[in-house]
Design a protein around this motif. Structure first.
Motif, short mmCIF file in Angstrom:
data_model
loop_
_atom_site.label_atom_id
_atom_site.label_comp_id
_atom_site.label_asym_id
_atom_site.label_seq_id
_atom_site.Cartn_x
_atom_site.Cartn_y
_atom_site.Cartn_z
N ALA A 239 3.47 -8.53 -2.72
CA ALA A 239 5.08 -8.33 -2.82
C ALA A 239 5.71 -8.94 -3.77
O ALA A 239 5.85 -10.05 -3.89
CB ALA A 239 5.47 -8.61 -1.30
N ALA A 240 6.15 -8.04 -4.71
CA ALA A 240 7.19 -8.55 -5.68
C ALA A 240 8.60 -8.90 -5.24
O ALA A 240 9.17 -9.91 -5.89
CB ALA A 240 7.42 -7.36 -6.79
N GLY A 241 8.85 -8.51 -4.15
CA GLY A 241 10.24 -8.96 -3.87
C GLY A 241 10.35 -8.69 -2.31
O GLY A 241 9.49 -8.01 -1.65
N PRO A 242 11.50 -9.00 -1.70
CA PRO A 242 12.08 -8.76 -0.37
C PRO A 242 11.64 -7.16 0.19
O PRO A 242 11.51 -6.99 1.27
CB PRO A 242 13.39 -9.11 -0.26
N ALA A 243 12.09 -6.22 -0.80
CA ALA A 243 12.02 -4.82 -0.41
C ALA A 243 10.44 -4.33 -0.02
O ALA A 243 10.13 -3.62 0.66
CB ALA A 243 12.51 -4.00 -1.47
N ALA A 244 9.44 -5.29 -0.52
CA ALA A 244 8.18 -4.64 -0.10
C ALA A 244 7.64 -5.18 1.18
O ALA A 244 6.56 -4.92 1.46
CB ALA A 244 7.17 -5.30 -1.43
N LEU A 245 8.41 -6.20 1.69
CA LEU A 245 7.70 -6.98 2.85
C LEU A 245 7.51 -6.15 4.23
O LEU A 245 6.52 -6.27 4.63
CB LEU A 245 8.72 -8.19 3.27
N PRO A 246 8.49 -5.16 4.38
CA PRO A 246 8.29 -4.36 5.69
C PRO A 246 6.74 -3.66 5.49
O PRO A 246 5.70 -3.51 6.22
CB PRO A 246 9.17 -3.29 5.84
N ALA A 247 6.39 -2.87 4.46
CA ALA A 247 5.12 -2.29 4.16
C ALA A 247 4.26 -3.05 4.13
O ALA A 247 2.93 -3.05 4.62
CB ALA A 247 5.19 -1.39 2.67
N LEU A 248 4.12 -4.23 3.47
CA LEU A 248 3.05 -5.06 3.25
C LEU A 248 2.72 -5.87 4.68
O LEU A 248 1.45 -5.87 4.94
CB LEU A 248 3.60 -6.36 2.46
N ALA A 249 3.79 -5.99 5.26
CA ALA A 249 3.48 -6.81 6.75
C ALA A 249 2.77 -5.83 7.56
O ALA A 249 1.90 -5.89 8.17
CB ALA A 249 4.89 -7.22 7.36
N GLY A 250 3.08 -4.47 7.57
CA GLY A 250 2.24 -3.24 8.23
C GLY A 250 0.94 -3.14 7.70
O GLY A 250 0.15 -3.14 8.40
N ASP A 251 0.88 -3.33 6.46
CA ASP A 251 -0.62 -3.20 6.00
C ASP A 251 -1.42 -4.36 6.30
O ASP A 251 -2.49 -4.08 6.69
CB ASP A 251 -0.50 -3.09 4.50
N ARG A 285 6.29 -13.51 -10.70
CA ARG A 285 5.83 -14.38 -9.35
C ARG A 285 6.52 -13.57 -7.96
O ARG A 285 7.41 -12.99 -8.13
CB ARG A 285 5.96 -15.84 -9.36
N GLY A 286 5.65 -13.56 -7.13
CA GLY A 286 6.23 -12.80 -5.92
C GLY A 286 5.51 -13.59 -4.74
O GLY A 286 5.05 -14.79 -4.78
N LEU A 287 5.10 -12.99 -3.63
CA LEU A 287 4.33 -13.24 -2.42
C LEU A 287 3.14 -13.01 -2.58
O LEU A 287 2.83 -11.75 -2.59
CB LEU A 287 5.07 -13.22 -1.24
N ARG A 288 1.94 -13.84 -2.47
CA ARG A 288 0.75 -13.49 -2.16
C ARG A 288 0.39 -13.56 -0.74
O ARG A 288 0.69 -14.56 -0.16
CB ARG A 288 -0.11 -14.46 -2.97
N VAL A 289 -0.19 -12.84 -0.16
CA VAL A 289 -0.76 -12.81 1.23
C VAL A 289 -2.20 -12.66 1.30
O VAL A 289 -2.67 -11.51 0.89
CB VAL A 289 -0.05 -11.89 2.23
N LEU A 290 -2.72 -13.45 1.73
CA LEU A 290 -4.04 -13.49 1.92
C LEU A 290 -4.79 -13.29 3.44
O LEU A 290 -4.38 -13.93 4.19
CB LEU A 290 -4.85 -14.66 1.35
N LEU A 291 -5.61 -12.37 3.43
CA LEU A 291 -6.49 -12.17 4.61
C LEU A 291 -7.95 -12.30 4.69
O LEU A 291 -8.54 -11.98 3.71
CB LEU A 291 -6.25 -10.79 5.41
N TRP A 292 -8.38 -13.47 5.48
CA TRP A 292 -9.82 -13.73 5.73
C TRP A 292 -10.52 -13.17 6.70
O TRP A 292 -10.11 -13.55 7.92
CB TRP A 292 -9.94 -15.25 5.52
N PRO A 293 -11.40 -12.33 6.49
CA PRO A 293 -12.05 -12.09 7.75
C PRO A 293 -13.36 -13.08 7.85
O PRO A 293 -13.75 -13.67 6.96
CB PRO A 293 -12.95 -10.46 7.30
#
Length: 360
Positions: A239-251, A285-293
């Motif tokens: 996510a490059a910034g706060p506006a992208a957080l809702p869609a990112l969290a959903g994904d 820079r923005g937020l990197r969110v990592l998902l580990w299966p």
């Protein structure tokens, strides 16, 4: 949260109402101390945390912790915390990836009121949440400022990550001015010790390679990539910034639910970092969110003296014994970490599944 057990003179949690103006889009530099250039959120969290330490509400007093970078190309960060290894509450048994919340077991509604630091409430338009996100001390801390984020604890939700809870946690990362304030989530059979919805927030005073390592694009429209060349390959969302957080969290949460449907456990980690291609510079820079299966671990953790949860997957090793801290090598640590991971062909097939899921 109930106030049962409250003693006269106990501190009360502070209402922390925030808005877009409180987000720190570019964090301060790496001075090391999370209090060196604090935001309003950092001050409230750290002052409350230190107050509770002075009041003796933790399981141990936390002093300076020996830390070293293991020799090797991956830069694994090891830290000795013998007291946490000896004093933390034993993990609850996990028998299923969909294990329901058990009100008879320990859960966060049983925290003493003085263990609560903040009630996070977002200002602005839209319906108010029925209950805020609570910020509580972790009584067996990794380091100074280690807290639990508890979305709507009175609802008794099990340890499965919802989009609203993840979004609140990501916003907490942006409320901090310190580049090392990280967010972690351990799913059931993936290191979670309590089956009651919670995320970890903690300050780590050093950068990690996964913040800048370049990733292979999988679904550019949804900002999904595959991050390799790190201790534990992961699916990376950005996510490059706060506006992208809702869609990112959903994904992220749709992807996590898909993993659980496939019989896999998962961990999630969020940190400030470069765009997936890497090399974004401070302004990019923005937020990197990592998902580990990962393969679920229903029994006791094995391995070379440490379990594998979100910190270890991220390349940070909190170790419980001095001989292990002094002697462990990168090769030994990676062997333990990789026991929990999926074989590369299975990971790549999952990447294709997630691509179809998110584009569908």
């Amino acid at each position: 949260m109930a106030a049962a057990g409250e003693e006269p003179g106990d501190p009360s949690p502070e209402d922390f109402v925030y808005g877009e103006e409180d987000f720190v889009l570019q964090a301060a530099g790496w001075e090391g101390d999370p209090g060196s250039a604090p935001s309003r959120f950092d001050r409230a969290l750290l002052e409350g945390w230190s107050d509770r330490m002075e009041r003796g509400l933790f399981r141990y007093r936390l002093g300076p912790l020996p830390t070293r970078v293991l020799p090797g190309p991956l830069g694994l960060l090891a830290q000795l915390n013998e007291q946490r290894g000896a004093a933390r509450r034993p993990p609850q048994p996990v028998l299923s990836l969909r294990q329901p919340f058990d009100p008879a077991a320990f859960n966060f509604t049983r925290l003493r009121p003085a263990e609560l630091l903040l009630r996070l409430r977002r200002a602005g338009p839209g319906p108010a949440a029925p209950d805020p996100v609570w910020v509580a001390i972790n009584a067996s801390p990794l380091d100074r400022g280690h807290v639990l984020l508890l979305p709507e604890p009175a609802r008794g939700l099990p340890q499965a990550l919802p989009a609203a809870g993840l979004r609140a946690g990501l916003e907490a990362v942006l409320l901090s001015a310190h580049p090392g304030f990280r967010l972690g989530f351990n799913g059931l059979a993936a290191g979670a010790s309590v089956n009651h919805l919670h995320l970890h927030g903690f300050y780590l005073r050093r950068p990690l390679p996964l913040e800048s390592a370049p990733a292979r694009p999988l679904c550019p429209r949804r900002r999904l990539s595959l991050l390799t060349g790190v201790p534990a390959p992961a699916f990376l969302f950005f996510a490059a910034g706060p506006a992208a957080l809702p869609a990112l969290a959903g994904d992220v949460c749709r992807a996590a639910e898909h993993l659980r449907d496939r019989g896999l456990a998962y961990n999630v980690f969020a940190t400030r970092g470069d765009p997936p291609a890497g090399g974004g510079g401070a302004a990019g820079r923005g937020l990197r969110v990592l998902l580990w299966p990962r393969q679920p671990r229903f029994g006791a953790e094995a391995g070379a003296g440490f379990g594998v949860a979100v910190c270890e997957l991220a390349g940070f090793l909190p170790l419980p014994a001095a001989p292990l801290f002094r002697g462990i090598t990168e090769t030994q640590a990676l062997r333990v970490i990789q026991e929990s991971l999926l074989p590369e062909p299975q990971l790549l097939r999952l990447g294709g599944d997630l691509l179809r899921l998110l584009e569908g």
